[in-house]
Every structure is written in structure tokens, then in C-alpha cells.
Design a protein around this motif. Structure first.
Motif, PDB file in Angstrom:
ATOM      1  N   ARG A 169       1.246  -0.948  -2.768  1.00  0.00           N
ATOM      2  CA  ARG A 169       2.283  -0.420  -3.673  1.00  0.00           C
ATOM      3  C   ARG A 169       2.916   0.829  -3.069  1.00  0.00           C
ATOM      4  O   ARG A 169       4.123   1.016  -3.144  1.00  0.00           O
ATOM      5  CB  ARG A 169       1.683  -0.136  -5.044  1.00  0.00           C
ATOM      6  N   GLN A 170       2.122   1.693  -2.447  1.00  0.00           N
ATOM      7  CA  GLN A 170       2.680   2.869  -1.783  1.00  0.00           C
ATOM      8  C   GLN A 170       3.703   2.441  -0.741  1.00  0.00           C
ATOM      9  O   GLN A 170       4.785   3.018  -0.648  1.00  0.00           O
ATOM     10  CB  GLN A 170       1.584   3.697  -1.109  1.00  0.00           C
ATOM     11  N   ARG A 171       3.355   1.449   0.044  1.00  0.00           N
ATOM     12  CA  ARG A 171       4.255   0.950   1.085  1.00  0.00           C
ATOM     13  C   ARG A 171       5.561   0.455   0.454  1.00  0.00           C
ATOM     14  O   ARG A 171       6.643   0.762   0.941  1.00  0.00           O
ATOM     15  CB  ARG A 171       3.577  -0.167   1.880  1.00  0.00           C
ATOM     16  N   GLN A 172       5.469  -0.314  -0.637  1.00  0.00           N
ATOM     17  CA  GLN A 172       6.664  -0.826  -1.306  1.00  0.00           C
ATOM     18  C   GLN A 172       7.553   0.319  -1.813  1.00  0.00           C
ATOM     19  O   GLN A 172       8.773   0.285  -1.628  1.00  0.00           O
ATOM     20  CB  GLN A 172       6.288  -1.708  -2.504  1.00  0.00           C
ATOM     21  N   VAL A 173       6.936   1.296  -2.439  1.00  0.00           N
ATOM     22  CA  VAL A 173       7.696   2.429  -2.988  1.00  0.00           C
ATOM     23  C   VAL A 173       8.352   3.221  -1.868  1.00  0.00           C
ATOM     24  O   VAL A 173       9.544   3.556  -1.927  1.00  0.00           O
ATOM     25  CB  VAL A 173       6.796   3.331  -3.855  1.00  0.00           C
ATOM     26  N   LEU A 174       7.612   3.530  -0.823  1.00  0.00           N
ATOM     27  CA  LEU A 174       8.171   4.298   0.287  1.00  0.00           C
ATOM     28  C   LEU A 174       9.302   3.538   0.970  1.00  0.00           C
ATOM     29  O   LEU A 174      10.336   4.134   1.313  1.00  0.00           O
ATOM     30  CB  LEU A 174       7.081   4.677   1.282  1.00  0.00           C
ATOM     31  N   SER A 230      -1.757   7.966  -6.366  1.00  0.00           N
ATOM     32  CA  SER A 230      -2.646   7.193  -7.241  1.00  0.00           C
ATOM     33  C   SER A 230      -2.456   5.684  -7.077  1.00  0.00           C
ATOM     34  O   SER A 230      -3.193   4.903  -7.673  1.00  0.00           O
ATOM     35  CB  SER A 230      -2.414   7.582  -8.704  1.00  0.00           C
ATOM     36  N   LEU A 231      -1.480   5.275  -6.279  1.00  0.00           N
ATOM     37  CA  LEU A 231      -1.195   3.850  -6.093  1.00  0.00           C
ATOM     38  C   LEU A 231      -1.995   3.276  -4.926  1.00  0.00           C
ATOM     39  O   LEU A 231      -2.354   4.001  -4.000  1.00  0.00           O
ATOM     40  CB  LEU A 231       0.299   3.655  -5.805  1.00  0.00           C
ATOM     41  N   GLY A 232      -2.210   1.979  -4.964  1.00  0.00           N
ATOM     42  CA  GLY A 232      -2.847   1.299  -3.842  1.00  0.00           C
ATOM     43  C   GLY A 232      -1.926   1.314  -2.631  1.00  0.00           C
ATOM     44  O   GLY A 232      -0.721   1.558  -2.737  1.00  0.00           O
ATOM     45  N   SER A 233      -2.470   1.034  -1.463  1.00  0.00           N
ATOM     46  CA  SER A 233      -1.688   1.148  -0.231  1.00  0.00           C
ATOM     47  C   SER A 233      -0.512   0.169  -0.188  1.00  0.00           C
ATOM     48  O   SER A 233       0.560   0.520   0.316  1.00  0.00           O
ATOM     49  CB  SER A 233      -2.568   0.975   1.005  1.00  0.00           C
ATOM     50  N   PRO A 266       2.262   4.065   4.967  1.00  0.00           N
ATOM     51  CA  PRO A 266       0.994   3.610   5.537  1.00  0.00           C
ATOM     52  C   PRO A 266       1.223   2.550   6.606  1.00  0.00           C
ATOM     53  O   PRO A 266       2.145   1.739   6.493  1.00  0.00           O
ATOM     54  CB  PRO A 266       0.250   2.979   4.351  1.00  0.00           C
ATOM     55  N   GLU A 267       0.411   2.584   7.623  1.00  0.00           N
ATOM     56  CA  GLU A 267       0.551   1.590   8.689  1.00  0.00           C
ATOM     57  C   GLU A 267       0.087   0.244   8.172  1.00  0.00           C
ATOM     58  O   GLU A 267      -0.850   0.150   7.376  1.00  0.00           O
ATOM     59  CB  GLU A 267      -0.261   2.023   9.898  1.00  0.00           C
ATOM     60  N   GLU A 326       4.120   1.330 -12.644  1.00  0.00           N
ATOM     61  CA  GLU A 326       3.726   0.037 -12.092  1.00  0.00           C
ATOM     62  C   GLU A 326       3.881  -1.114 -13.085  1.00  0.00           C
ATOM     63  O   GLU A 326       4.017  -2.262 -12.686  1.00  0.00           O
ATOM     64  CB  GLU A 326       2.284   0.081 -11.610  1.00  0.00           C
ATOM     65  N   SER A 327       3.852  -0.813 -14.371  1.00  0.00           N
ATOM     66  CA  SER A 327       3.918  -1.888 -15.367  1.00  0.00           C
ATOM     67  C   SER A 327       5.337  -2.138 -15.867  1.00  0.00           C
ATOM     68  O   SER A 327       5.612  -3.154 -16.472  1.00  0.00           O
ATOM     69  CB  SER A 327       3.027  -1.546 -16.560  1.00  0.00           C
TER      70      SER A 327
END
Length: 131
Positions: free
Chosen positions: A12-17, A7-10, A129-130, A77-78
Motif C-alpha cells: 500500500r505504501q508503494r501504491q500511495v507513493l 502505518s500502511l503495509g509495504s 520501497p524497493e 484504506e477503506s
């Protein structure tokens, strides 16, 4: 699985991963890398405004520590630390610890990983994500 990652933007996904990969690749056990702990829940910071509600288990099985484990329950996220949400995920953290504390062999640990569709650090890299 990695909670609500989809559900996160790309970005944020990159940061989390990247955070999860850093934790998995680090020489220190996952519990030593947490930002803070609230009751049974381990909180990991992702940047200044995102938190992972998780539970680290540093050695599985206890007498033959082949694995470290990080259950990620929710990506906030918040980072508002809503008490109801914290209570819910704290209960899940306790249940996971109770469950894994009964595992005594590598085969039992691997069966748990299969049952919960656990991701390895290589799986996390594949999800990244690339740029």
C-alpha cells in the motif's frame, strides 16, 4: 510529511507513493488530477479501495507560480468517507489554504516548506520501497 503512510503495509505504501509521484510529475496541476472534491477537501484515488484526503494548491506564490503543493492529511484504506473524518480534514484543508494564500514570495513559500517538513518528488522517490 505524508500523513499515516508509515502505518500502511509495504504494498500500500508503494501504491500511495507512486500515486503522489504521478501527481507531482504530471503536467496538469494537482487539482485537475483529483478523483473528487468534498467541500474544501480534495480526494485522490489510489486503486479502487484507497483514498488520499488532501488539498491541492496549484500555484505558489500566486503572482510568481514556482511551486505546486499537495497537502496529504490522511490515507483512507477503506474509503468509507466517514462524515466526522471528512469534516475534520475539510477544516484542516481550509486552514492550509488560508495559510498559503497569504504567501507572496518564493522565500515565504520555501520557509513554509521548511517549517512543515515538505517533501519534494525526489523525496517521495527516495521513500518508495524497493520491489
Amino acid at each position: 510529511s505524508v500523513s499515516n503512510l508509515g502505518s500502511l503495509g509495504s504494498d500500500r505504501q508503494r501504491q500511495v507513493l507512486k500515486k503522489l509521484i504521478d501527481v507531482a510529475d504530471h503536467e496538469a496541476p494537482p487539482s485537475e488530477l483529483r478523483y473528487e472534491q468534498i467541500a474544501d477537501l480534495d480526494i485522490y484515488a489510489v486503486g479502487s479501495d484507497c483514498r488520499l484526503y488532501a488539498k491541492a494548491v496549484d500555484s505558489l506564490p500566486p503572482d510568481d507560480a514556482d511551486y505546486q503543493l499537495l497537502f496529504v492529511f490522511y490515507i483512507d484504506e477503506s474509503h468509507e468517507y466517514d462524515n466526522a473524518t471528512l469534516h475534520e480534514y475539510n477544516e484542516r484543508a481550509k486552514q492550509r489554504v488560508d495559510e498559503v494564500s497569504t504567501l507572496t514570495t518564493v522565500d515565504e513559500v520555501e520557509a513554509l516548506f521548511e517549517r512543515v517538513n515538505a517533501l519534494t518528488v525526489d523525496d517521495l522517490r527516495d521513500l518508495l520501497p524497493e520491489s
